[in-house]
Structures are given as structure tokens and as C-alpha cells.
Design an enzyme around this catalytic site. Structure first.
Site, PDB file in Angstrom:
ATOM      1  N   GLN A   1       0.733  -1.227  -0.095  1.00 48.13           N
ATOM      2  CA  GLN A   1       0.095  -0.135  -0.130  1.00 48.13           C
ATOM      3  C   GLN A   1       0.957   1.282   0.066  1.00 48.13           C
ATOM      4  O   GLN A   1       1.690   1.505   1.090  1.00 48.13           O
ATOM      5  CB  GLN A   1      -1.016   0.175   1.146  1.00 48.13           C
ATOM      6  CG  GLN A   1      -2.139   1.248   1.174  1.00 48.13           C
ATOM      7  CD  GLN A   1      -2.871   1.307   2.437  1.00 48.13           C
ATOM      8  OE1 GLN A   1      -2.271   1.649   3.539  1.00 48.13           O
ATOM      9  NE2 GLN A   1      -4.187   1.211   2.251  1.00 48.13           N
TER      10      GLN A   1
ATOM     11  N   TYR B   1      -5.817  11.231   3.875  1.00 46.60           N
ATOM     12  CA  TYR B   1      -4.301  11.535   3.500  1.00 46.60           C
ATOM     13  C   TYR B   1      -4.443  12.171   2.259  1.00 46.60           C
ATOM     14  O   TYR B   1      -5.177  12.703   1.821  1.00 46.60           O
ATOM     15  CB  TYR B   1      -3.700   9.921   3.425  1.00 46.60           C
ATOM     16  CG  TYR B   1      -3.570   9.425   4.760  1.00 46.60           C
ATOM     17  CD1 TYR B   1      -2.883   9.996   5.864  1.00 46.60           C
ATOM     18  CD2 TYR B   1      -4.049   8.228   5.123  1.00 46.60           C
ATOM     19  CE1 TYR B   1      -2.762   9.438   7.171  1.00 46.60           C
ATOM     20  CE2 TYR B   1      -3.867   7.696   6.292  1.00 46.60           C
ATOM     21  CZ  TYR B   1      -3.292   8.286   7.544  1.00 46.60           C
ATOM     22  OH  TYR B   1      -3.432   7.737   8.753  1.00 46.60           O
TER      23      TYR B   1
ATOM     24  N   ARG C   1      -7.398   2.205  -2.687  1.00 44.22           N
ATOM     25  CA  ARG C   1      -8.330   2.308  -1.517  1.00 44.22           C
ATOM     26  C   ARG C   1      -9.045   3.911  -1.486  1.00 44.22           C
ATOM     27  O   ARG C   1      -8.535   4.850  -1.549  1.00 44.22           O
ATOM     28  CB  ARG C   1      -7.522   2.061  -0.298  1.00 44.22           C
ATOM     29  CG  ARG C   1      -8.406   2.322   1.049  1.00 44.22           C
ATOM     30  CD  ARG C   1      -7.760   2.233   2.277  1.00 44.22           C
ATOM     31  NE  ARG C   1      -8.023   0.781   2.819  1.00 44.22           N
ATOM     32  CZ  ARG C   1      -8.080   0.560   4.265  1.00 44.22           C
ATOM     33  NH1 ARG C   1      -7.842   1.686   5.101  1.00 44.22           N
ATOM     34  NH2 ARG C   1      -8.351  -0.564   4.750  1.00 44.22           N
TER      35      ARG C   1
ATOM     36  N   GLY D   1      -9.418  -6.374   9.085  1.00 49.67           N
ATOM     37  CA  GLY D   1      -8.177  -5.852   9.690  1.00 49.67           C
ATOM     38  C   GLY D   1      -7.935  -6.416  10.937  1.00 49.67           C
ATOM     39  O   GLY D   1      -7.078  -7.401  11.153  1.00 49.67           O
ATOM     40  N   ARG D   2      -8.423  -5.950  12.085  1.00 48.46           N
ATOM     41  CA  ARG D   2      -8.175  -6.053  13.307  1.00 48.46           C
ATOM     42  C   ARG D   2      -8.298  -7.614  13.965  1.00 48.46           C
ATOM     43  O   ARG D   2      -7.545  -8.400  14.664  1.00 48.46           O
ATOM     44  CB  ARG D   2      -8.988  -5.228  14.549  1.00 48.46           C
ATOM     45  CG  ARG D   2      -8.534  -4.036  14.496  1.00 48.46           C
ATOM     46  CD  ARG D   2      -9.417  -2.955  15.232  1.00 48.46           C
ATOM     47  NE  ARG D   2     -10.311  -2.521  14.401  1.00 48.46           N
ATOM     48  CZ  ARG D   2     -11.592  -1.924  14.906  1.00 48.46           C
ATOM     49  NH1 ARG D   2     -11.926  -1.712  16.187  1.00 48.46           N
ATOM     50  NH2 ARG D   2     -12.433  -1.170  13.886  1.00 48.46           N
TER      51      ARG D   2
END
Length: 365
Positions: free
Chosen positions: A98, A178, A225, A316-317
């Protein structure tokens, strides 16, 4: 009916299942943003994912402002990532990089005191995660037109470096507040040139970066993404549906392999939404593989695949404390819970010391 455990052709990459490991910053690099050997163990432990999307990797020092995060602009960083990709491949996995530029949320302490860049002169809310602890963000300078070609070139070089490091492809980080997301949304992009104002203009940087990276990496090994219905780090849009519909159309025209959507989580953490999820609308606009990511459990993920809303689901987590998550989900086992206090600590605790399934009980890929 499509299930999580069916294979998927993701552009040039063949996935044995549709369970994607989502990108997660874990802060196990050095202060010079070089990957460390324990990262090879961490990623290899999770190689039964259909695909691993790496933690966000800085394309340049200008774009990286997170303590102990990793980059991919130096020979030492490329070599460090090569150890990781080799370990993942030896374990039978697939991994893409990424590519990350944080824009205005880079603290000047990472830049020898220089200002971070943004579409316009703005300051991010909240506090930056620096080597000296939490510190307020500083005002960013507006990126001048003459510097945009060099920014795009940095993304392109990061794509080349990712291939040198052995990655199977790349994902461009255009989400979560971002730099590219800052250009997309009207809350922080006040430009009056070709990169501001209309939706078409605000999508321009995303288009140009993606086209340039896809040219060197291959569109069939490139993904993006987006976070269309959330606002992160003070970045939001007053009318996101037409904006992100057009972004999805542009990415579809380029022919990239996948689009990952991070929709707002149910518990309100890691992004807040003022709008309902837009995956169904974007599904119509984007003709490639669509990956959804929003705190899915197994049942919700299977439903998204069954209805055709998604082609794959990113977790994810759950991957933090469940290294062999695909087999855990396949067998309907209870999920182990991660220790949040070790998310961004250094060392193996809470990183590579979570137990896997007993030997012989993990399906091969």
C-alpha cells in the site's frame, strides 16, 4: 452462491480465498523507516489470507509522518521489504504494497522542520503521532502546480521499488484523510486551478497517480483504497456520492484490478460518517473487483458476497490476534481478541506472539 472460501482472480493475482488482510499500521519499523526482521514473521504467519495488503508504506520522507512506520524509497527499505515478501511467498501467500503519502498530517519533526504539503493552506485537527509523543499538527503549505509532476514521480518510483522488493502488486492509498483524499474532498481543497473546484478537477490527481503507477506496475497488479462515506482527520465532502461515483468511474476506465472501500465501522471508531454507505452505488460504477472493509464478521461478509455487493472482504483487527483467520472463520471458531495497548508498540509482544491453530489443523493454500 459465492462464499469467502472460493478462489478469486484479482487481475494478475490468483487468490485461494476471498478473505483479504486489510492494511494496518503496526509501527514495527526503525526510526529510519526500515522494515525489521520480526515483520517477516508477522506477515508470514498470516499468509493463509487470500491476499495481504501491507501496512501503509511511505513513498517518500515528505509523505511519511508516523513514528516507526516504514518506507520504500531507499535501498535499505527495499531490502527490508524483500525479506518480508520472500517469507510470505515461502509460506504460500500473496502480498501487495500500500503506497502512502500522508499530506498535511505529516508533522514537521519528520521533515527537519519543513512544512507538510496539502492541496491548500490548511491544518489538520488533532495530534500527530511523533517520536516525541503526541503533538499538534502544523499548517501545511499548498502544493504548487510545478511540484505535482515530482509527486507523481515519487508514487511511480515507489511502485517500481515495490516490484523490486518482491511485492505481487500495489494499492494506492487514496483514503482516510491522507494526501490524495485531501485533494478529492472540498473541505480542504480550495484550489482554483485544474486540481480544484469541480469534481472532475478534484479527481484529477487520483487519475494521474493511478494511471502513472499502473503504467509501470501493470493495471492488473494495481488497486486503490477509498473511504467514500466517512470523514477522517478533518477531511470530508459536502456531496460525496457524485464525487466518489466519478472517482470509481475513472478508476474503472483505467482498468485497475481492484477497488477497496473502507466504509464507516459500526462502533464509530476509525472514521465517522455523516452519510450512508455508498458501496451499492460504486458497485455499479466500478467494473473491476470490489473489496469491502467495514468491521465485517463472517455472516455479514458472506451476505455481501452472496448478494453480489462485494467480490471479496477485507478484515483488519481480527487478523491481529488470529494469524490464521481464514481457517478460524471456516471452522466457526471464536475469535481471539487483540491487546490494544500493543497495536503500535515495538517488539514481538502483541505482534508475533499470538498463538495459531494447532499444527496440522490449517488448510493449505
Amino acid at each position: 452462491m459465492t462464499t469467502l472460501f472460493e478462489p478469486l482472480q484479482l487481475g494478475a493475482i490468483t487468490l485461494p480465498n476471498r478473505i483479504i488482510m486489510a492494511p494496518m499500521t503496526r509501527a514495527r519499523g526503525t526510526q529510519h523507516h526500515v522494515p525489521t526482521p520480526i515483520m517477516a514473521d508477522y506477515y508470514a504467519q498470516r499468509a493463509t489470507a487470500g491476499l495481504i495488503i501491507s501496512e501503509a508504506i511511505g513513498i517518500s520522507q515528505q509523505g511519511l509522518g508516523w513514528a516507526y512506520a516504514t518506507g520504500i524509497w531507499s535501498a535499505e527499505q527495499i531490502a527490508g521489504w524483500r525479506l518480508i515478501t520472500d517469507a510470505v511467498h515461502a509460506a504460500g501467500g500473496r502480498i501487495i504494497a500500500q503506497l502512502w503519502h500522508m499530506g498535511r498530517v505529516v508533522h514537521p519533526s519528520f521533515l527537519d522542520g519543513a512544512q507538510p504539503i496539502a492541496p491548500s493552506v490548511t491544518t489538520a485537527p488533532g495530534l500527530a503521532h511523533t517520536y516525541a509523543g503526541k503533538q499538534p499538527y502544523s499548517q501545511a503549505r499548498a502544493l504548487p502546480l510545478e511540484e505535482i509532476p515530482s509527486l507523481i514521480a515519487e508514487f511511480v518510483q515507489a511502485g517500481r521499488n515495490a516490484l523490486l522488493a518482491g511485492f505481487d502488486g500495489v494499492q494506492i492509498h487514496a483514503a482516510n484523510g491522507y494526501l490524495i483524499d485531501q485533494f478529492l474532498r472540498d473541505s480542504g481543497n480550495f484550489r482554483t486551478d485544474a486540481y480544484g473546484g469541480s469534481v472532475e478537477n478534484r479527481v484529477r490527481l487520483l487519475r494521474e497517480v493511478t494511471q502513472a503507477v499502473a503504467h509501470v506496475v501493470g493495471a492488473d497488479r494495481t488497486g486503490v483504497r477509498l473511504t467514500p462515506s466517512s470523514h477522517d482527520q478533518g477531511v470530508r465532502d459536502s456531496d460525496p456520492v457524485p464525487l466518489f461515483t466519478r472517482a470509481a468511474e475513472v478508476l474503472s476506465e483505467i482498468g485497475i484490478a481492484h477497488l477497496e472501500l473502507r466504509e464507516p465501522p459500526a462502533d464509530g471508531s476509525f472514521g465517522v460518517s455523516e452519510y450512508p454507505p455508498s458501496a451499492a452505488i460504486i458497485r455499479e460504477a466500478f467494473k473491476g473487483t470490489l473489496i469491502l472493509n467495514s468491521d465485517y464478521d463472517s455472516a455479514r461478509a458472506e451476505a455481501a458476497l452472496a448478494t453480489g455487493l462485494a467480490d471479496a472482504v477485507a478484515f483488519g483487527r481480527p487478523f491481529i490476534a488470529n494469524p490464521q483467520l481464514p481457517e478460524v472463520l471456516r471452522r466457526g471458531l471464536p475469535l481471539a481478541q487483540e491487546d490494544r495497548s500493543t497495536w503500535f508498540s515495538q517488539g514481538i509482544e502483541g505482534y508475533t506472539d499470538y498463538p495459531g491453530l494447532p499444527s496440522g489443523q490449517v488448510a493449505t493454500q
